[in-house]
Design a protein around this motif. Structure first.
Motif, PDB file in Angstrom:
ATOM      1  N   ARG A  53       0.842  -1.203   0.000  1.00  0.00           N
ATOM      2  CA  ARG A  53       0.000   0.000   0.000  1.00  0.00           C
ATOM      3  C   ARG A  53       0.875   1.251   0.000  1.00  0.00           C
ATOM      4  O   ARG A  53       1.842   1.353   0.748  1.00  0.00           O
ATOM      5  N   ARG A  54       0.516   2.223  -0.828  1.00  0.00           N
ATOM      6  CA  ARG A  54       1.279   3.466  -0.903  1.00  0.00           C
ATOM      7  C   ARG A  54       1.044   4.304   0.356  1.00  0.00           C
ATOM      8  O   ARG A  54      -0.063   4.344   0.904  1.00  0.00           O
ATOM      9  N   LEU A  55       2.091   4.978   0.803  1.00  0.00           N
ATOM     10  CA  LEU A  55       1.964   5.818   1.998  1.00  0.00           C
ATOM     11  C   LEU A  55       0.906   6.893   1.805  1.00  0.00           C
ATOM     12  O   LEU A  55       0.184   7.247   2.739  1.00  0.00           O
ATOM     13  N   GLY A  56       0.802   7.413   0.595  1.00  0.00           N
ATOM     14  CA  GLY A  56      -0.172   8.467   0.336  1.00  0.00           C
ATOM     15  C   GLY A  56      -1.608   8.017   0.455  1.00  0.00           C
ATOM     16  O   GLY A  56      -2.514   8.856   0.581  1.00  0.00           O
ATOM     17  N   ASP A  57      -1.838   6.711   0.439  1.00  0.00           N
ATOM     18  CA  ASP A  57      -3.199   6.190   0.577  1.00  0.00           C
ATOM     19  C   ASP A  57      -3.624   6.064   2.039  1.00  0.00           C
ATOM     20  O   ASP A  57      -4.784   5.728   2.310  1.00  0.00           O
ATOM     21  N   GLY A  58      -2.698   6.298   2.961  1.00  0.00           N
ATOM     22  CA  GLY A  58      -3.018   6.189   4.371  1.00  0.00           C
ATOM     23  C   GLY A  58      -3.080   4.751   4.843  1.00  0.00           C
ATOM     24  O   GLY A  58      -2.990   3.812   4.046  1.00  0.00           O
ATOM     25  N   PRO A  59      -3.237   4.556   6.133  1.00  0.00           N
ATOM     26  CA  PRO A  59      -3.237   3.186   6.680  1.00  0.00           C
ATOM     27  C   PRO A  59      -4.476   2.410   6.281  1.00  0.00           C
ATOM     28  O   PRO A  59      -5.577   2.955   6.215  1.00  0.00           O
TER      29      PRO A  59
END
Length: 370
Positions: free
Chosen positions: A46-52
């Protein structure tokens, strides 16, 4: 600044590689990063920009990973990763299933014994778990050694009211019937202010393989944890008080995140804990990480430990200015007793966010909130 298209695994694996390099691991040892990839699984992509993907309580920003560096008084070092395994569609029950699959893979790969897990898993892993987690892993790495696993169970997984029952039964199933009373006689004395936090088991067959109980002391003072440490004979009580005084600053009552005690039991002496540890959530009692770093460095120097290792570990995790945030240095623990003494520094990945410096209160005062 982090690139928001970076994946969680790319971010945390870079940090782990740097920590291992700083600790003297061979540059071709990919085992820690391989295990991290297995632990994170789908969440790692998961991309960091997508949040947890899931509000993990492992770290303040919901990153399901926290690093730590154990500095033994003997000079030995260990790098550890606390992590929560998340399912592709995360939830308490699905996360448990995914975490069990991870254990199966690691047991097969490294010959990790699961008998202790098997003895208590039905106790701590009900069909409908409650609370903020069911179980987490700690992966322990030392240069040239086979990695080890430790499991943290949630005593409140069937509700807070049954936590004591689960802990006592967990000890009984592991052949330590007297351990519950020994661990609680000095530490669970203030009603709801003293709460069971983790029931943990080492998954190895060494003579010092531990069963550990963690107890959180809310609104505690240094006297609270000094009294809790009396379950273990021969400890440096003044050293525990100095630990609280140095790292807590002007704090008299730790009214933010609580102080935590832990007790370690081994099969060779199941009736009394051989070690006691005190954990202090330093991020709640400082204005920023620069202040936290200064306090930790002073404490290490007083114990005769070169503080340059602290700075190298910090640089391995982050290059941001320390006064620009709070929580990179999350916890510090002091371990005392017959199974080894030392200090452990807990470092946040800050994968998703950085806590801002505290500006609304004087850090270290008794009024600091969580």
């Amino acid at each position: 600044m982090k690139n928001e298209t970076t994946t969680l695994f790319d971010h945390t694996s870079r940090q782990l590689r740097a920590l291992c390099a700083e600790a003297g691991f061979p540059p071709n040892d990919d085992t820690p990063v391989d295990m991290l990839s297995e632990l994170l699984d789908a969440a790692g992509h998961r991309r960091l920009g997508d949040g947890p993907a899931w509000p993990s309580d492992v770290a303040d920003d919901a990153t399901p990973v926290e690093f730590s560096v154990a500095l033994d008084d003997t000079g030995d070092r260990a790098v550890r990763v606390l992590g929560e395994t998340l399912a592709e569609r995360p939830g308490l029950s699905s996360n448990v299933e995914q975490a069990q699959r991870f254990l199966g893979r690691m047991s097969e790969r490294f010959g990790i014994p699961t008998d202790r897990f098997d003895a208590v898993s039905d106790l701590f892993l009900p069909e409908q778990p409650r609370g903020y987690f069911a179980f987490w892993y700690s992966m322990i790495f030392r240069p040239g050694a086979t990695p080890k696993l430790k499991i943290y169970f949630n005593p409140a997984v069937r509700g807070e009211g049954r936590a004591a029952e689960l802990v006592a039964e967990g000890f009984r199933r592991l052949g330590m019937e007297d351990a519950y009373a020994a661990a609680t006689e000095h530490s669970v004395l203030r009603g709801d202010a003293d709460r069971f936090t983790f029931f943990a088991v080492d998954l190895d067959d060494s003579p010092l393989s531990r069963v550990k109980l963690y107890i959180s002391h809310h609104d505690a003072t240094a006297d609270t944890v000094v009294r809790a440490s009396e379950a273990v004979d021969g400890l440096d009580r003044d050293g525990i008080r100095e630990f609280c005084d140095l790292l807590g600053g002007d704090t008299t009552v730790f009214a933010g995140r609580p102080l935590v005690s832990s007790y370690s039991f081994v099969e060779g002496d199941p009736k009394r804990p051989g070690n006691y540890s005190i954990y202090l959530p330093i991020r709640d009692y400082v204005s920023d990480d620069a202040r936290a770093r200064a306090r930790v460095a002073e404490f290490l120097q007083r114990r005769g430990i070169d503080a340059s290792g602290l700075d190298r570990a910090i640089r391995a995790i982050s290059d941001r200015p320390l006064d620009a945030g709070r929580g990179l240095l999350a916890h510090v623990s002091l371990r005392l007793g017959q199974f080894g003494t030392g200090t452990t520094i807990y470092l946040s990945s800050e994968g998703y966010d950085v806590l801002p410096p505290r500006v609304d209160a004087v850090a270290g005062c008794a009024s600091v909130g969580s």
